[in-house]
Design an enzyme around this catalytic site. Structure first.
Site, mmCIF file in Angstrom:
data_model
loop_
_atom_site.group_PDB
_atom_site.id
_atom_site.type_symbol
_atom_site.label_atom_id
_atom_site.label_comp_id
_atom_site.label_asym_id
_atom_site.label_seq_id
_atom_site.Cartn_x
_atom_site.Cartn_y
_atom_site.Cartn_z
ATOM 1 N N HIS A 1 0.814 -1.219 0.000
ATOM 2 C CA HIS A 1 0.000 0.000 0.000
ATOM 3 C C HIS A 1 0.849 1.271 0.000
ATOM 4 O O HIS A 1 1.744 1.420 0.828
ATOM 5 C CB HIS A 1 -0.897 -0.029 1.250
ATOM 6 C CG HIS A 1 -1.872 1.106 1.328
ATOM 7 N ND1 HIS A 1 -2.863 1.307 0.389
ATOM 8 C CD2 HIS A 1 -2.009 2.107 2.233
ATOM 9 C CE1 HIS A 1 -3.575 2.379 0.724
ATOM 10 N NE2 HIS A 1 -3.069 2.883 1.842
ATOM 11 N N ALA B 1 -2.966 -6.030 6.553
ATOM 12 C CA ALA B 1 -1.672 -5.427 6.897
ATOM 13 C C ALA B 1 -1.544 -4.038 6.275
ATOM 14 O O ALA B 1 -1.740 -3.865 5.067
ATOM 15 C CB ALA B 1 -0.536 -6.329 6.429
ATOM 16 N N VAL C 1 0.964 -2.301 5.501
ATOM 17 C CA VAL C 1 1.957 -2.151 4.436
ATOM 18 C C VAL C 1 1.664 -3.062 3.244
ATOM 19 O O VAL C 1 2.403 -3.057 2.269
ATOM 20 C CB VAL C 1 3.394 -2.470 4.922
ATOM 21 C CG1 VAL C 1 3.904 -1.395 5.854
ATOM 22 C CG2 VAL C 1 3.449 -3.848 5.558
ATOM 23 N N GLU C 2 0.603 -3.847 3.324
ATOM 24 C CA GLU C 2 0.292 -4.716 2.183
ATOM 25 C C GLU C 2 -0.979 -4.229 1.484
ATOM 26 O O GLU C 2 -0.921 -3.366 0.633
ATOM 27 C CB GLU C 2 0.260 -6.183 2.623
ATOM 28 C CG GLU C 2 1.673 -6.583 3.092
ATOM 29 C CD GLU C 2 1.897 -8.065 3.329
ATOM 30 O OE1 GLU C 2 0.925 -8.835 3.410
ATOM 31 O OE2 GLU C 2 3.066 -8.456 3.435
ATOM 32 N N MET C 3 -2.172 -4.705 1.896
ATOM 33 C CA MET C 3 -3.377 -4.275 1.183
ATOM 34 C C MET C 3 -4.195 -3.242 1.973
ATOM 35 O O MET C 3 -5.105 -2.615 1.421
ATOM 36 C CB MET C 3 -4.203 -5.511 0.816
ATOM 37 C CG MET C 3 -3.444 -6.393 -0.201
ATOM 38 S SD MET C 3 -4.050 -8.086 -0.332
ATOM 39 C CE MET C 3 -5.508 -7.841 -1.333
#
Ligand code: HEC
Ligand code: HEC
Length: 329
Positions: free
Chosen positions: A96, A138, A140-142
């Site tokens: 993200h 998460a 930092v992910e989705m």
């Protein structure tokens, strides 16, 4: 003369048997083949008998669906590219708004993850259905929330109709059902290789050099941790004999007791860079580092080259990896 004849006979006999005895040796060292028989395979990847073609297809769409992320721009397939080795080929995962994994963690492959005892580098998740809840939420992910995912999926008519087809007309499409359906698709991402053909009885599936590599891999002790159907996937201690060269990068300390999930060696030629923090580019260097830090042994260049040939033979046959057609808004 008689003695020589006997010796010759023994040599011929043993070279005929070499294929078979190496298969036995591999099996005795807990190396397991992906079954070539579909019924046997499904007993392993689908022990509860929950997979159907419709569910697998729906799970696949969701795996490729960027609308499950907050900014609608990242899907599971962004970091786990099924056209490549099931990962992203960058040292640290980027999610993200370009955020990087705070522990400098490298994306592992999703291929053959169904065979792993535990998911994630620290083994914090027991299975694929549970694991899929992590990356969607998460930051930092989705960077999504369960409520956002439920709202998005329920607003897309084709998904609602797909879920009804798979789970019945009264289905309630919630976050857990979305993630477990993704897990169902991932269960099918297995890649049998010529190594499996060999273990399954085709003694000519590996050539002489690859057989030698397999033998070296066993004799050097790599098989102590890289074993089972995943040829990896269990939790093991890390840098046991010497300190890992890049232990200073990322600060990841492993899971319970410092154990780290053993990376699978299947399709390993396609999943560079290597290690949990993506710090090694060349497979050859990884083999040397493993011998040094995990086994505390010196390994010759010849042995490294030989093991490398075996690892190349673990490149598997992929199926069902083409992009699905996603529903319109
Ligand atoms: C931003 C990149 C990114 C995205 C998006 C992403 N992953 Fe991952 N994936 C990772 C990283 C990094 C790890 C390791 C994280 C850890 O161990 O804490 C991981 C771990 C995994 C694992 C564990 C494999 C193993 O060897 O332990 C599976 C399975 C997986 N992801 C599936 C998915 C699924 C399903 C989705 C979508 C719902 C997804 N990933 C989205 C980067 C990503
Ligand atoms: C004591 C257990 C153990 C032994 C023995 C061992 N490994 Fe490993 N191996 C691991 C663990 C744990 C990891 C994951 C470490 C990490 O990513 O930080 C790993 C990672 C790897 C990787 C990188 C996987 C990836 O995707 O990043 C390769 C390649 C590898 N090992 C090959 C070998 C070879 C070849 C040998 C024999 C010379 C060997 N290993 C011996 C436990 C072991």
């Amino acid at each position: 003369m008689k003695k020589e004849k006997l010796l010759m006979g023994l040599l011929v006999f043993s070279s005929i048997l070499y294929g078979n005895s190496l298969i036995e040796k591999a099996k005795n060292n807990n190396l397991l083949a992906i079954p070539d028989n579909k019924i046997e395979l499904y007993k392993i990847i689908d022990p509860k008998g929950l997979l159907t073609p419709e569910k697998i297809l729906l799970g696949k769409k969701l795996f490729f669906e960027p609308r499950l992320s907050k900014a609608s721009d990242i899907s599971c397939a962004t970091c786990h590219d099924l056209k490549a080795g099931g990962d992203d080929n960058v040292p640290v995962a980027v999610g993200h708004k370009g955020g990087k994994n705070p522990f400098h963690l490298n994306s592992p492959t999703v291929f053959n993850a169904v065979f792993f005892d535990r998911q994630f580098w620290d083994g914090r998740s027991p299975d694929l259905e549970d694991q899929a809840k992590g990356p969607i939420q998460a930051g930092v992910e989705m960077a999504a929330t369960p409520a956002l995912v439920e709202q998005r999926v329920n607003a897309i008519a084709e998904y609602v109709s797909d879920f009804k087809k798979v789970y019945g007309k009264d289905v309630k499409i919630d976050f857990d059902l979305v993630t477990s359906t993704i897990g169902a698709f991932e269960r099918t991402l297995v890649t049998p290789s010529k190594f499996d053909d060999f273990l399954n009885g085709d003694t000519n599936a590996l050539n002489k050099e690859e057989k030698k590599g397999l033998n070296t891999f066993i004799d050097k002790g790599c098989v102590g941790c890289h074993k089972g159907m995943g040829i990896g996937g269990s939790m093991q201690p890390f840098d046991v004999a010497a300190e890992f060269k890049f232990s200073n990068i990322g600060g990841f300390k492993g899971g319970k007791g410092g154990l780290i999930k053993v990376g699978t060696l299947r399709n390993i030629t396609q999943t560079a860079p290597y290690f949990h923090n993506g710090t090694f580019e060349k497979l050859e260097d990884v083999i040397k580092e493993m011998a040094r830090i995990q086994l505390g042994i010196k390994i010759t260049q010849e042995e490294v080259d030989s093991i490398l040939l075996f690892l190349k033979a673990l490149d598997g046959r992929k199926s069902n990896t083409d992009n699905p057609t996603l529903p319109k808004e």
